[in-house]
Structure formats: structure tokens, C-alpha cells
Design an enzyme around this catalytic site. Sequence first.
Site, PDB file in Angstrom:
ATOM      1  N   ASP A 201       0.884  -1.176   0.000  1.00  0.00           N
ATOM      2  CA  ASP A 201       0.000   0.000   0.000  1.00  0.00           C
ATOM      3  C   ASP A 201       0.915   1.218   0.000  1.00  0.00           C
ATOM      4  O   ASP A 201       1.520   1.552   1.017  1.00  0.00           O
ATOM      5  CB  ASP A 201      -0.876  -0.037   1.251  1.00  0.00           C
ATOM      6  CG  ASP A 201      -1.733   1.213   1.400  1.00  0.00           C
ATOM      7  OD1 ASP A 201      -1.522   2.196   0.644  1.00  0.00           O
ATOM      8  OD2 ASP A 201      -2.613   1.228   2.285  1.00  0.00           O
ATOM      9  N   ARG A 236      -9.510  12.981  -4.552  1.00  0.00           N
ATOM     10  CA  ARG A 236      -9.626  11.952  -3.510  1.00  0.00           C
ATOM     11  C   ARG A 236     -10.086  10.657  -4.166  1.00  0.00           C
ATOM     12  O   ARG A 236     -11.079  10.646  -4.887  1.00  0.00           O
ATOM     13  CB  ARG A 236     -10.643  12.372  -2.453  1.00  0.00           C
ATOM     14  CG  ARG A 236     -10.397  13.729  -1.842  1.00  0.00           C
ATOM     15  CD  ARG A 236     -11.168  13.905  -0.558  1.00  0.00           C
ATOM     16  NE  ARG A 236     -10.531  13.106   0.468  1.00  0.00           N
ATOM     17  CZ  ARG A 236      -9.399  13.457   1.092  1.00  0.00           C
ATOM     18  NH1 ARG A 236      -8.803  14.600   0.806  1.00  0.00           N
ATOM     19  NH2 ARG A 236      -8.875  12.687   2.008  1.00  0.00           N
TER      20      ARG A 236
END
Length: 420
Positions: A201, A236
Amino acid sequence: MSFIHEKSLSSADSEVFEILENEFNRQSTHLEMIASENFTSPAVMEAMGSIFTNKYAEGYPHKRYYGGCQFADQIEQLAIERLCKIFGCSYANVQPHSGSQANGAVYAALLQAGDKLLGMDLQHGGHLTHGAKPSFSGKNYHSFTYGVDIDGRMNYEKISEIAKIVRPKIIVCGASAYAREIDFKKFREIADSVNAILFADIAHIAGLVAAGEHMSPFPYADIVTSTTHKTLRGPRGGVIMTNNEEISKKINSAIFPGLQGGPLVHVIAAKAVAFGEILQPAWSDYAKQVKINAKILGDTLLQRGFKLVSGGTDNHLVLVSLIDKDFSGEEASVALENAGITVNKNSIPGDLRPASSTSGIRIGSAALTTLGMREKEFIFIAHKICDVLDNIKNTHIHAQIKEEVKALLNDFSVYNHATY
Ligand code: DSN
């Protein structure tokens, strides 16, 4: 533009407009130093606020469940191609609404409920979705954690020992509050030694990876996720990447129809714009400067007697330990906010305070670097941060620094990025 309604927001809804104005003023008059935030370009915002917000496009390019998707197909395909080019990978899914959704899809695609997952401890810099107990990742899966050593750095031998005891199905590497380079090659060796899937990640460091300013998780990780709004400086959202065709098919099914419905095509359009910006040569100057600015910030804090977890930084953030102070991360962040400097309280390894209070603050350089700030400004800001923390109860000094911050920001604008 021809597709904009006649009435602008200011006349259509003054109540909402005023709140937006206030937020604009806040962003323009405070130093944005939350390590996970950035300023997108006006072009990214234009795409995000575009006509694509009206479109349903469940499915994937050329395999949709709705008519009229020809341009949605084009924009999604473009975003995928640009993302694959940035990271040198073969398959990408640009539909995740967020980083947490992306991580949820990885687990949904590759794990069964109750399977073992090994990720970085939240208090040591990991993320909620890396197996923390309050998160679905800690509830649905049997999660175990590794942390950092007393020196604040990952110890790969220890992580290897933990992996051999736990025998996880998946190992998660990547962090939200870790200031040092992550060695993905070593994680690959650990994963291989226990036959685990390696999942990276890179939400925090993706913009640095894109510029070759941090080791890439490819070719080591089987699967890679990121948010798009941190160092990648886009809207986002989230993305998932892999070089493995089988995994890519499972991921696509996990995102849709597994976890999400219609993709946010307007956000995918904005992702494509941001990825286009990253593919410009100037991106590498930006990423280099982000690191230089974080380093000089950290060095100045150290010179002024503050402690940093791990003693410094290799990336875009510093994690300040307040363990030897008589105030918490919460008190520090409130005092800094009052001085016009926005950071977040953050747990540090071994923290005895709860997450609502903490013994640390996390400070990032990505957003202010976007505005064009360099070493000179970061040294000035570092001293102001120290002045606030050294005078934590002196509201007069906080107010005075707020004025100095406003004066500094007069030379920079959230709508006028530096050339990178
Ligand atoms: N909330 C993000 C951060 O601030 O790092 C992680 O998702």
C-alpha cells in the site's frame, strides 16, 4: 464553458457558497502540513467538477451495464493507461472510491474470511486497513502485526521471524506514518519464505515512487494500492495495480460488483488529469523538492532539540515525538492550528496516550512544496513550529506567528502552483 448551467454557485446557493469561500480562505491562510494532503491543480478540480458526475457507468470500459458510456470508456481507459505508464505495470483498476475501498477489494479478492493477514501495527505507523482491530481488516480476517524497533525503523529480520511464526496468507507493507524508505525487495524475500502474497500500500509515497525518489514496489509486490490525493496530488480516490492477470481479474470483480456500484467517472477524469501531470518531466523536480523540504524541516527540528521517531526522514514526512514534553499531540496540533499551521496529532511507537490525544505530531512537506516553497521557507516554518511548541501555552505568541504565516502565504497561492 457550454455545459455549465447559467447560474453559478454563488447565486444558486449562497449558503453553500459561503462555506466553500470560508474553506478557501482557510486553505489560503494556513500552512497545510498534513502529510496526507496536497493541493490539486485547477485542471484536476475542473475535471472533478465536470459533466461526468451525471453518468452511471457500472462495469468496465466496453463492458458496461448502461448505454451512453462511450466517453466514460475513453476517460477510464486513458486513466488506466497513464497509471500503468507511471508505475510500469500491466493492469490497473482506477475505480476505487478511496484507499480503504482499494484495500478492502484486495482482501475480498485474495482472502477468505478468517485468513491470516500480517501488516504494520497502527501505532507504529501502519494503517487501519492493514489489520487494525477496529477496521473490517482486523474484524473479518485473522490479523497479526509487526512494528518498528526502538530506533523507529523496520527490522526486516524480526518481521521475517514474525512471518515464519504467523504464516500469513498475505503480508501488507506500506505505512501512514513511517518516515523511512521501505525495502520492498526484502519484503518479497520474507513473503517468499512463507509462501505469502505480498501486498504494498503505497498511498503515502506513491508520488515519490512515480519519480524514482523511492524504491518501487514493482516488480516485488504481487499487488499494489494507492490513494490518489496524497503525494500523487490528484482527486480523492484510490487505485489498484498488478502485473498478474489472474489477480487483476479478481480485483476487478471485487471492486465491481463486489464492493462498489457505479464508478465516479468525474473523479476518474480527474485522476487521468493528475496522472497526466505526473507524466510531465517537472514531476521529478517536485518529488525531489518534497524530500529536500521534509529533510530540512526535520534537521531544523532536531537542531532545536525536538525528537523525531527514527531520527529523521527519507520521504515526505517527519514524525515528531513529544514523549519528553508535558503536552500531548492533541495540544500541540491545536496550538499550531492557532498559529496558522495545520498538522495532525499522531500516535508514536509505544505511545501511552490514546489515539484521541497521542504523544506525537506528523508533519508533511508535499502540499507546501506544490505551492513552490523551498528550503528557505521550510527552515522558517520549522522555527515557527518550534516557537509554538516551546511556548505551548502562550496564545499571544501563537497569534503573532499566525500573522507571520499569513504574510508568508501572501507570496503563494493554492490556485497558482509552482511550475511542477
Ligand atoms: N488518513 C490517511 C492519512 O492521513 O495518512 C491514511 O488513509
